[in-house]
Design a protein around this motif. Structure first.
Motif, PDB file in Angstrom:
ATOM      1  N   HIS A  11       0.856  -1.181   0.000  1.00  0.00           N
ATOM      2  CA  HIS A  11       0.000   0.000   0.000  1.00  0.00           C
ATOM      3  C   HIS A  11       0.892   1.232   0.000  1.00  0.00           C
ATOM      4  O   HIS A  11       1.603   1.472   0.968  1.00  0.00           O
ATOM      5  CB  HIS A  11      -0.915   0.011   1.232  1.00  0.00           C
ATOM      6  N   PRO A  12       0.865   2.014  -1.080  1.00  0.00           N
ATOM      7  CA  PRO A  12       1.713   3.208  -1.120  1.00  0.00           C
ATOM      8  C   PRO A  12       1.307   4.207  -0.043  1.00  0.00           C
ATOM      9  O   PRO A  12       0.125   4.418   0.208  1.00  0.00           O
ATOM     10  CB  PRO A  12       1.482   3.767  -2.520  1.00  0.00           C
ATOM     11  N   GLU A  13       2.296   4.770   0.598  1.00  0.00           N
ATOM     12  CA  GLU A  13       2.058   5.781   1.627  1.00  0.00           C
ATOM     13  C   GLU A  13       2.361   7.180   1.125  1.00  0.00           C
ATOM     14  O   GLU A  13       1.837   8.148   1.645  1.00  0.00           O
ATOM     15  CB  GLU A  13       2.923   5.487   2.846  1.00  0.00           C
ATOM     16  N   ARG A  14       3.204   7.292   0.115  1.00  0.00           N
ATOM     17  CA  ARG A  14       3.625   8.596  -0.376  1.00  0.00           C
ATOM     18  C   ARG A  14       3.923   8.498  -1.873  1.00  0.00           C
ATOM     19  O   ARG A  14       4.404   7.493  -2.355  1.00  0.00           O
ATOM     20  CB  ARG A  14       4.864   9.049   0.377  1.00  0.00           C
ATOM     21  N   LEU A  15       3.641   9.579  -2.583  1.00  0.00           N
ATOM     22  CA  LEU A  15       3.893   9.663  -4.012  1.00  0.00           C
ATOM     23  C   LEU A  15       4.422  11.051  -4.319  1.00  0.00           C
ATOM     24  O   LEU A  15       3.905  12.040  -3.799  1.00  0.00           O
ATOM     25  CB  LEU A  15       2.587   9.411  -4.784  1.00  0.00           C
ATOM     26  N   GLU A  16       5.449  11.125  -5.148  1.00  0.00           N
ATOM     27  CA  GLU A  16       5.969  12.411  -5.600  1.00  0.00           C
ATOM     28  C   GLU A  16       5.985  12.430  -7.120  1.00  0.00           C
ATOM     29  O   GLU A  16       6.449  11.485  -7.752  1.00  0.00           O
ATOM     30  CB  GLU A  16       7.370  12.655  -5.050  1.00  0.00           C
ATOM     31  N   VAL A  17       5.465  13.505  -7.697  1.00  0.00           N
ATOM     32  CA  VAL A  17       5.500  13.726  -9.133  1.00  0.00           C
ATOM     33  C   VAL A  17       6.332  14.983  -9.346  1.00  0.00           C
ATOM     34  O   VAL A  17       5.958  16.068  -8.911  1.00  0.00           O
ATOM     35  CB  VAL A  17       4.085  13.892  -9.726  1.00  0.00           C
ATOM     36  N   ASP A  18       7.470  14.818 -10.002  1.00  0.00           N
ATOM     37  CA  ASP A  18       8.459  15.888 -10.145  1.00  0.00           C
ATOM     38  C   ASP A  18       8.359  16.526 -11.524  1.00  0.00           C
ATOM     39  O   ASP A  18       8.579  15.871 -12.530  1.00  0.00           O
ATOM     40  CB  ASP A  18       9.843  15.274  -9.938  1.00  0.00           C
ATOM     41  N   THR A  19       7.991  17.800 -11.563  1.00  0.00           N
ATOM     42  CA  THR A  19       8.008  18.560 -12.812  1.00  0.00           C
ATOM     43  C   THR A  19       9.025  19.696 -12.735  1.00  0.00           C
ATOM     44  O   THR A  19       8.923  20.681 -13.459  1.00  0.00           O
ATOM     45  CB  THR A  19       6.610  19.134 -13.139  1.00  0.00           C
ATOM     46  N   LEU A  20      10.027  19.559 -11.850  1.00  0.00           N
ATOM     47  CA  LEU A  20      10.989  20.640 -11.605  1.00  0.00           C
ATOM     48  C   LEU A  20      11.724  21.115 -12.854  1.00  0.00           C
ATOM     49  O   LEU A  20      12.022  22.290 -12.987  1.00  0.00           O
ATOM     50  CB  LEU A  20      12.004  20.221 -10.536  1.00  0.00           C
ATOM     51  N   HIS A  21      12.038  20.247 -13.769  1.00  0.00           N
ATOM     52  CA  HIS A  21      12.801  20.651 -14.955  1.00  0.00           C
ATOM     53  C   HIS A  21      11.909  20.781 -16.187  1.00  0.00           C
ATOM     54  O   HIS A  21      12.402  20.819 -17.304  1.00  0.00           O
ATOM     55  CB  HIS A  21      13.936  19.655 -15.204  1.00  0.00           C
ATOM     56  N   PHE A  22      10.607  20.848 -15.954  1.00  0.00           N
ATOM     57  CA  PHE A  22       9.661  20.988 -17.055  1.00  0.00           C
ATOM     58  C   PHE A  22       8.888  22.295 -16.859  1.00  0.00           C
ATOM     59  O   PHE A  22       8.012  22.384 -16.010  1.00  0.00           O
ATOM     60  CB  PHE A  22       8.691  19.798 -17.093  1.00  0.00           C
ATOM     61  N   LYS A  23       9.229  23.298 -17.645  1.00  0.00           N
ATOM     62  CA  LYS A  23       8.576  24.599 -17.480  1.00  0.00           C
ATOM     63  C   LYS A  23       7.520  24.842 -18.551  1.00  0.00           C
ATOM     64  O   LYS A  23       6.436  25.295 -18.256  1.00  0.00           O
ATOM     65  CB  LYS A  23       9.618  25.706 -17.484  1.00  0.00           C
ATOM     66  N   GLY A  24       7.817  24.525 -19.803  1.00  0.00           N
ATOM     67  CA  GLY A  24       6.851  24.770 -20.865  1.00  0.00           C
ATOM     68  C   GLY A  24       6.216  23.504 -21.401  1.00  0.00           C
ATOM     69  O   GLY A  24       5.243  23.556 -22.132  1.00  0.00           O
ATOM     70  N   ASN A  25       6.754  22.360 -21.025  1.00  0.00           N
ATOM     71  CA  ASN A  25       6.250  21.105 -21.581  1.00  0.00           C
ATOM     72  C   ASN A  25       5.893  20.097 -20.490  1.00  0.00           C
ATOM     73  O   ASN A  25       6.039  18.902 -20.657  1.00  0.00           O
ATOM     74  CB  ASN A  25       7.272  20.490 -22.527  1.00  0.00           C
ATOM     75  N   TYR A  26       5.394  20.582 -19.380  1.00  0.00           N
ATOM     76  CA  TYR A  26       5.037  19.696 -18.264  1.00  0.00           C
ATOM     77  C   TYR A  26       3.663  19.060 -18.507  1.00  0.00           C
ATOM     78  O   TYR A  26       2.828  19.609 -19.217  1.00  0.00           O
ATOM     79  CB  TYR A  26       5.030  20.473 -16.940  1.00  0.00           C
ATOM     80  N   PRO A  27       3.406  17.884 -17.923  1.00  0.00           N
ATOM     81  CA  PRO A  27       2.076  17.277 -18.065  1.00  0.00           C
ATOM     82  C   PRO A  27       1.055  18.074 -17.258  1.00  0.00           C
ATOM     83  O   PRO A  27       1.338  18.511 -16.149  1.00  0.00           O
ATOM     84  CB  PRO A  27       2.259  15.872 -17.490  1.00  0.00           C
ATOM     85  N   GLU A  28      -0.131  18.276 -17.808  1.00  0.00           N
ATOM     86  CA  GLU A  28      -1.137  19.083 -17.101  1.00  0.00           C
ATOM     87  C   GLU A  28      -1.790  18.318 -15.962  1.00  0.00           C
ATOM     88  O   GLU A  28      -2.340  18.915 -15.061  1.00  0.00           O
ATOM     89  CB  GLU A  28      -2.186  19.638 -18.068  1.00  0.00           C
TER      90      GLU A  28
END
Length: 79
Positions: A11-28
């Motif tokens: 059972h996942p307790e934590r999730l991180e989604v990193d868009t730090l290096h995506f400024k103009g082409n990040y997933p919405e």
């Protein structure tokens, strides 16, 4: 999309989604689903042949950010 194989059920307790290096082409947005497929291996696993359960609903993301979620923020697993 991508499929990750975990070593053991859990059972996942934590999730991180990193868009730090995506400024103009990040997933919405993103979603997270899981399945239990005992005995499956990379060579024989067919994602369309298993029942997927939602773990995290569709969630909007922003550019250049670290998005952190835990069980109290909607990350849930049935069972």
């Amino acid at each position: 999309w991508c499929v990750l194989q975990l070593g053991v059920p859990g059972h996942p307790e934590r999730l991180e989604v990193d868009t730090l290096h995506f400024k103009g082409n990040y997933p919405e947005s993103f979603t997270l689903e899981g399945c239990y497929a005992p005995g499956a291996d990379r060579a024989s696993f067919d994602p369309s042949s298993v029942q997927w359960a939602p773990l995290m609903p569709r969630t909007r993301l922003t550019a250049s950010a670290m998005h952190s979620f835990d069980a109290s923020q909607g990350l849930s697993v049935g069972g």
